[in-house]
Design an enzyme around this catalytic site. Structure first.
Site, short mmCIF file in Angstrom:
data_model
loop_
_atom_site.label_atom_id
_atom_site.label_comp_id
_atom_site.label_asym_id
_atom_site.label_seq_id
_atom_site.Cartn_x
_atom_site.Cartn_y
_atom_site.Cartn_z
N THR A 140 26.51 -22.15 -67.59
CA THR A 140 26.89 -21.84 -66.21
C THR A 140 25.68 -21.29 -65.44
O THR A 140 24.74 -20.76 -66.04
CB THR A 140 28.08 -20.86 -66.17
OG1 THR A 140 28.56 -20.79 -64.83
CG2 THR A 140 27.69 -19.46 -66.63
N ALA A 141 25.71 -21.45 -64.13
CA ALA A 141 24.56 -21.05 -63.31
C ALA A 141 24.16 -19.60 -63.59
O ALA A 141 22.97 -19.30 -63.74
CB ALA A 141 24.88 -21.22 -61.83
N ILE B 296 33.94 -22.68 -64.88
CA ILE B 296 33.49 -21.53 -64.07
C ILE B 296 33.31 -22.02 -62.64
O ILE B 296 32.38 -22.77 -62.35
CB ILE B 296 32.18 -20.93 -64.60
CG1 ILE B 296 32.28 -20.64 -66.09
CG2 ILE B 296 31.78 -19.70 -63.76
CD1 ILE B 296 32.31 -19.23 -66.51
N MET C 255 28.10 -18.90 -54.80
CA MET C 255 28.47 -19.39 -53.46
C MET C 255 28.45 -18.26 -52.43
O MET C 255 29.29 -18.21 -51.53
CB MET C 255 29.88 -20.02 -53.48
CG MET C 255 29.93 -21.23 -54.37
SD MET C 255 31.60 -21.87 -54.64
CE MET C 255 32.17 -20.85 -55.99
N ASP D 78 29.43 -34.75 -59.60
CA ASP D 78 29.39 -33.89 -58.41
C ASP D 78 28.00 -33.76 -57.82
O ASP D 78 27.01 -34.09 -58.45
CB ASP D 78 29.84 -32.47 -58.79
CG ASP D 78 31.34 -32.35 -58.85
OD1 ASP D 78 32.03 -33.18 -58.24
OD2 ASP D 78 31.82 -31.42 -59.51
N LYS E 208 30.66 -35.44 -51.93
CA LYS E 208 30.48 -35.29 -50.48
C LYS E 208 31.20 -34.07 -49.95
O LYS E 208 32.30 -33.75 -50.37
CB LYS E 208 31.03 -36.53 -49.76
CG LYS E 208 30.13 -37.72 -49.88
CD LYS E 208 30.12 -38.53 -48.58
CE LYS E 208 29.17 -39.70 -48.68
NZ LYS E 208 29.61 -40.70 -49.67
N PRO F 38 22.86 -26.00 -65.21
CA PRO F 38 22.52 -25.59 -63.85
C PRO F 38 21.42 -26.39 -63.16
O PRO F 38 21.16 -26.17 -61.99
CB PRO F 38 22.06 -24.14 -64.05
CG PRO F 38 21.53 -24.10 -65.44
CD PRO F 38 22.31 -25.10 -66.23
N1 SAH Z 1 30.58 -24.76 -62.27
C1 SAH Z 1 29.32 -24.24 -61.75
C2 SAH Z 1 29.48 -23.46 -60.47
C3 SAH Z 1 29.98 -24.25 -59.30
S1 SAH Z 1 30.07 -23.28 -57.86
C4 SAH Z 1 28.65 -23.39 -62.83
O1 SAH Z 1 29.26 -23.09 -63.85
O2 SAH Z 1 27.50 -23.04 -62.65
C5 SAH Z 1 28.53 -23.64 -57.09
C6 SAH Z 1 27.67 -22.40 -57.04
O3 SAH Z 1 26.99 -22.22 -58.27
C7 SAH Z 1 26.56 -22.49 -56.02
O4 SAH Z 1 27.03 -22.15 -54.72
C8 SAH Z 1 25.60 -21.44 -56.54
O5 SAH Z 1 26.03 -20.14 -56.22
C9 SAH Z 1 25.75 -21.63 -58.04
N2 SAH Z 1 24.69 -22.52 -58.58
C10 SAH Z 1 24.86 -23.70 -59.17
N3 SAH Z 1 23.69 -24.23 -59.57
C11 SAH Z 1 22.74 -23.34 -59.21
C12 SAH Z 1 21.33 -23.29 -59.34
N4 SAH Z 1 20.64 -24.28 -59.93
N5 SAH Z 1 20.68 -22.22 -58.85
C13 SAH Z 1 21.33 -21.21 -58.26
N6 SAH Z 1 22.68 -21.19 -58.12
C14 SAH Z 1 23.37 -22.23 -58.58
#
Ligand code: SAH
Length: 275
Positions: free
Chosen positions: A119-120, A94, A173, A36, A58, A13
Site C-alpha cells: 500500500t502507498a 486499502i 487523498m 486503474d 477516468k 505504489p
Molecule cells: N489502494 C491504494 C490507495 C488508493 S487511494 C493503496 O493501497 O495505496 C489513492 C491515494 O493513495 C492517493 O490519493 C494518494 O494519497 C495515495 N497514493 C497512491 N500512490 C501513491 C504514490 N505513488 N505516492 C504518494 N501517494 C500515493
C-alpha cells in the site's frame, strides 16, 4: 463453459518491482486486465501481450455509478470464461474499493482471489525514509482518507482522538484538504511543531518529499506545487527522513532540493541509543 476466477491484484505504489511474485504471475496468465489510473506503466509491462487491457480510471463526477459499471464489467468478462485480473494501485483493500468489488463478485457467485499489494503508506514511507512506527517515537499508526471530508462533513472524523493519540497518521487523498487537516489536528491539541511530510509520486523517479511541521506543511506543499498522488505523514517519525531518505539521496529520484543539515542534527541528537 467453466467459469474463470477473478484476481483482485494490488500493483503496489509505483515502482513496478514492488508488485508481488503472485501478482506478476497472474498478470502473465491473464486474458483480460481491468486497471486503474494509479497503476504504473511499468507494471503493465508484465501483462500477457495477448491479454485485453481495459482502462477504467477516468475521473468521473458520478463515482458510484462508475463503480457499478466497473463491477459489471469485471463480472461480464468472468462469465465469458475469461481469466480476469482486476489490477489496482497499492493494495486492493486499502482505500481501493476492493471490498465493494469482491462483495459484488460474491453476490454474482463468481469465484475470486485477492492478491495483496504494497500500500502507498508503507511503500512511499519506506522510499521517503520514514519508518511509520519506531519505538523511540511512535508505537501506532493510523491510515485515514482525507477525501471523505469533501461534502460529507469533517465532523465524521474523531479529531480529538486522532490528535490525542500522538502517534503517526498517514492521510491518503489529502492534498486538496491539507490546510483543513492540519488546522483540525492543531485545534484539537496536536502540537503545531509536530513534524509533517508530503510525499508525492512516491517510489517513482518523480518522487518528491516536502518536509515541514503541522504549522507550515500546507504552505510548503502549495509553494512546492505538490500534485496528487501524494501522502501526508504526520508525527515525530517524519524527522527520520532527514537521515533515512536513501531513495531520493541516492539519485533514484529526480530531486531538486538538498536535504537540510539542520534537520539531520536534530534527529541524531534526539535519537536515544538502540537496545
Ligand atoms: N489502494 C491504494 C490507495 C488508493 S487511494 C493503496 O493501497 O495505496 C489513492 C491515494 O493513495 C492517493 O490519493 C494518494 O494519497 C495515495 N497514493 C497512491 N500512490 C501513491 C504514490 N505513488 N505516492 C504518494 N501517494 C500515493
Amino acid at each position: 463453459m467453466s467459469q474463470s476466477r477473478v484476481y483482485l491484484v494490488g500493483a503496489g505504489p509505483g515502482d513496478p518491482e514492488l508488485i508481488t511474485l503472485k501478482g506478476k504471475r497472474v498478470l502473465e496468465e491473464a486474458e483480460v486486465v481491468i486497471y486503474d489510473r494509479l497503476v504504473g506503466d511499468g507494471v503493465l509491462e508484465f501483462v500477457n501481450p495477448q491479454a485485453e487491457l481495459v482502462f477504467v480510471g477516468k475521473e468521473s463526477s458520478n463515482h458510484s455509478r462508475a463503480q457499478e459499471e466497473i463491477n459489471r464489467l469485471i463480472a461480464t468478462h468472468a462469465k465469458r470464461g475469461k481469466k480476469v485480473v482486476r489490477l489496482k494501485g497499492g493494495d486492493p483493500y486499502i482505500f481501493g474499493r476492493g471490498g465493494e468489488e469482491a462483495s459484488y463478485l460474491f453476490n454474482e457467485s463468481i469465484p475470486f482471489e485477492v492478491i495483496p499489494g504494497v500500500t502507498a503508506a508503507s511503500g512511499v514511507a519506506a522510499y521517503a525514509g520514514i519508518p511509520l512506527t519506531d519505538r523511540r517515537y511512535s508505537s501506532a499508526v493510523t491510515f485515514i482518507t482525507g477525501h471523505r471530508m469533501k461534502g460529507e462533513g469533517i465532523d465524521n472524523l474523531n479529531w480529538g482522538a486522532l490528535a490525542e493519540l500522538n502517534h503517526t497518521i498517514v492521510f491518503y487523498m489529502g492534498v486538496a484538504n491539507i490546510s483543513e487537516i492540519t488546522r483540525k489536528l492543531t485545534e484539537n491539541g496536536r502540537s503545531s511543531m509536530t513534524p509533517a511530510a508530503i510525499v508525492s509520486r512516491g517510489t517513482t523517479p518523480e518522487q518528491k518529499t516536502v518536509l515541514g511541521t503541522l504549522s507550515n506543511i500546507s504552505k510548503k506543499a502549495f509553494e512546492n506545487n505538490v500534485k496528487p498522488p501524494a501522502l501526508l505523514v504526520v508525527g515525530e517519525v517524519v524527522n527520520l527522513s532527514a537521515v533515512l531518505n536513501w531513495f531520493e539521496e541516492s539519485g533514484n529520484a529526480l530531486e531538486d532540493e538538498p536535504l537540510e543539515a539542520v534537520s539531520f542534527r536534530m534527529v541524531t541528537e534526539k535519537a536515544p541509543a538502540f537496545g
